[in-house]
Design an enzyme around this catalytic site. Structure first.
Site, PDB file in Angstrom:
ATOM      1  N   GLN A 103      60.100  82.850  39.916  1.00  0.00           N
ATOM      2  CA  GLN A 103      59.599  83.392  38.656  1.00  0.00           C
ATOM      3  C   GLN A 103      59.932  84.882  38.551  1.00  0.00           C
ATOM      4  O   GLN A 103      59.603  85.671  39.434  1.00  0.00           O
ATOM      5  CB  GLN A 103      58.078  83.159  38.574  1.00  0.00           C
ATOM      6  CG  GLN A 103      57.446  83.569  37.263  1.00  0.00           C
ATOM      7  CD  GLN A 103      57.955  82.752  36.072  1.00  0.00           C
ATOM      8  OE1 GLN A 103      58.077  81.529  36.135  1.00  0.00           O
ATOM      9  NE2 GLN A 103      58.270  83.438  34.990  1.00  0.00           N
ATOM     10  N   ASP A 156      67.296  77.059  37.176  1.00  0.00           N
ATOM     11  CA  ASP A 156      67.180  78.075  36.117  1.00  0.00           C
ATOM     12  C   ASP A 156      68.558  78.414  35.543  1.00  0.00           C
ATOM     13  O   ASP A 156      68.658  79.023  34.480  1.00  0.00           O
ATOM     14  CB  ASP A 156      66.565  79.355  36.706  1.00  0.00           C
ATOM     15  CG  ASP A 156      65.236  79.696  36.068  1.00  0.00           C
ATOM     16  OD1 ASP A 156      64.916  79.109  35.026  1.00  0.00           O
ATOM     17  OD2 ASP A 156      64.527  80.564  36.626  1.00  0.00           O
ATOM     18  N   LYS A 176      54.528  75.263  34.047  1.00  0.00           N
ATOM     19  CA  LYS A 176      55.662  74.525  34.620  1.00  0.00           C
ATOM     20  C   LYS A 176      55.164  73.465  35.595  1.00  0.00           C
ATOM     21  O   LYS A 176      55.623  72.315  35.589  1.00  0.00           O
ATOM     22  CB  LYS A 176      56.614  75.499  35.334  1.00  0.00           C
ATOM     23  CG  LYS A 176      57.426  76.334  34.367  1.00  0.00           C
ATOM     24  CD  LYS A 176      58.107  77.514  35.040  1.00  0.00           C
ATOM     25  CE  LYS A 176      58.736  78.420  33.993  1.00  0.00           C
ATOM     26  NZ  LYS A 176      59.235  79.686  34.543  1.00  0.00           N
TER      27      LYS A 176
END
Ligand code: NDP
Length: 297
Positions: free
Chosen positions: A97, A120, A53
């Site tokens: 994460q 997200d 990422k």
């Protein structure tokens, strides 16, 4: 033979589009979008995702920061870090994460991220907005699927979409996105899961079949009709002693045989997978636009 949906190519196009927008911002000498990724512990899979990422951000000129916290970090310490980034003007997207260590409540952490920086798309406010059809941050994998469907001009309106899998990160959001009464959606949606009896009855009537199950080659050719468009979300490791690493990655769909009946199909790897990070970058750019606009209003 099916048209192979090239997720790698589309993801590269999305990244290129964002790159040129950021280049333009830089030429004006103004702040560029920024993403902070917070990781707790040293899970190797998470580490590899976080690295990818961050690399993807840098490649398009986006500001990127990775915060790696020790596994013993308390929930409170993590929440405090999120608070810091919620009010940091350089970072428009915050990604924590997952999974987190067991002593940390994931829901509490997700809910702490400012909804305006929830790139997200997992915050309950984002999820709620998605369900009621309001503009929001769509979760990256389902958003990537919609992007592929749009760019390959696969008709969805009035079509029967069958989603196999009901997870919060793939199955439920993609079903809700395609259900919306809007362009690129407006589908008749069925969701199947492990308690579905006679799964083939549903999958055989699908015009578009989305498999998000997590079981290698689970959808076989006898389960689909001629001309179906197949989106395979699965990422499964299967043993392959002929390869140096001893395994290969396959999807949830028996690609070799299903592709003979399908009109469109995503390969694994190279289909949905590459879209997830591209959509994360796109969401971060969107967050940047929204935050910057709010400041100007
Ligand atoms: P989950 O394990 O959270 O969900 C799997 C779903 O499949 C569940 O809803 C489960 O039903 C359903 N299921 C399991 N067995 C059957 C069965 N026999 N018949 C019908 N339904 C069944 O997985 P995720 O949604 O997180 O991920 C699915 C796959 O997609 C995985 O391979 C994952 O690695 C991959 N993935 C890929 C991404 C990408 O970027 N390409 C991103 C995210 C995931 P029930 O709810 O009843 O248990």
């Amino acid at each position: 033979m099916a048209i192979i949906i090239d997720g790698k190519k589309i993801a590269a196009e999305v990244r290129e589009e964002l790159k040129s927008k950021i280049k333009w911002l830089k030429s004006l000498n103004i702040r560029v979008p920024g993403l902070v990724t917070i990781m707790v512990g040293d899970n190797p899979a998470s580490q590899s995702y976080v690295t990818s990422k961050s690399k993807a951000c840098s490649e398009i000129g986006m500001l990127s920061k990775v915060e790696i916290l020790p596994v013993e970090t308390s929930e409170q310490q993590l929440l405090e870090m999120i608070d810091l980034y919620n009010s940091n003007d350089d970072y428009h997207g915050i990604l924590v994460q997952l999974p987190l260590p067991k002593h940390i409540n994931e829901n509490k952490v997700i809910e702490r991220i400012s909804p305006g920086k929830d790139v997200d798309g997992f915050h309950p406010i984002s999820v709620g907005n998605l369900v009621i059809g309001k503009d929001t941050f769509y979760p990256c994998t389902p958003n990537g699927i919609v992007e592929l469907i749009k760019r390959y001009k696969i008709e969805t309106s009035g079509k029967h979409v069958v989603v196999v899998g009901r997870s919060n990160i793939v199955g439920k959001p993609i079903a809700n996105m395609l259900l919306q009464k809007k362009e690129g959606a407006n589908a008749v949606v069925t969701i199947c899961h492990s308690a579905t009896k006679n799964l083939s009855l549903y999958t055989k009537s699908a015009d578009i079949l989305i498999a998000a199950i997590g079981k290698a080659n689970f959808i076989t050719a006898d389960m689909v009709k001629e001309g179906v468009a197949v989106i395979d979300v699965g990422i499964n490791r299967v043993e392959d002693v002929s390869l140096p690493k001893g395994y290969k990655i396959v999807g949830d769909v028996d690609y070799e045989n299903v592709s003979k009946k399908a009109s469109f199909i995503t390969p694994v790897p190279g289909g949905v997978g590459p879209m997830t990070i591209a959509m994360l970058l796109q969401n971060t750019f969107l967050a940047y636009i929204k935050i910057t606009k709010q400041k100007l209003d």
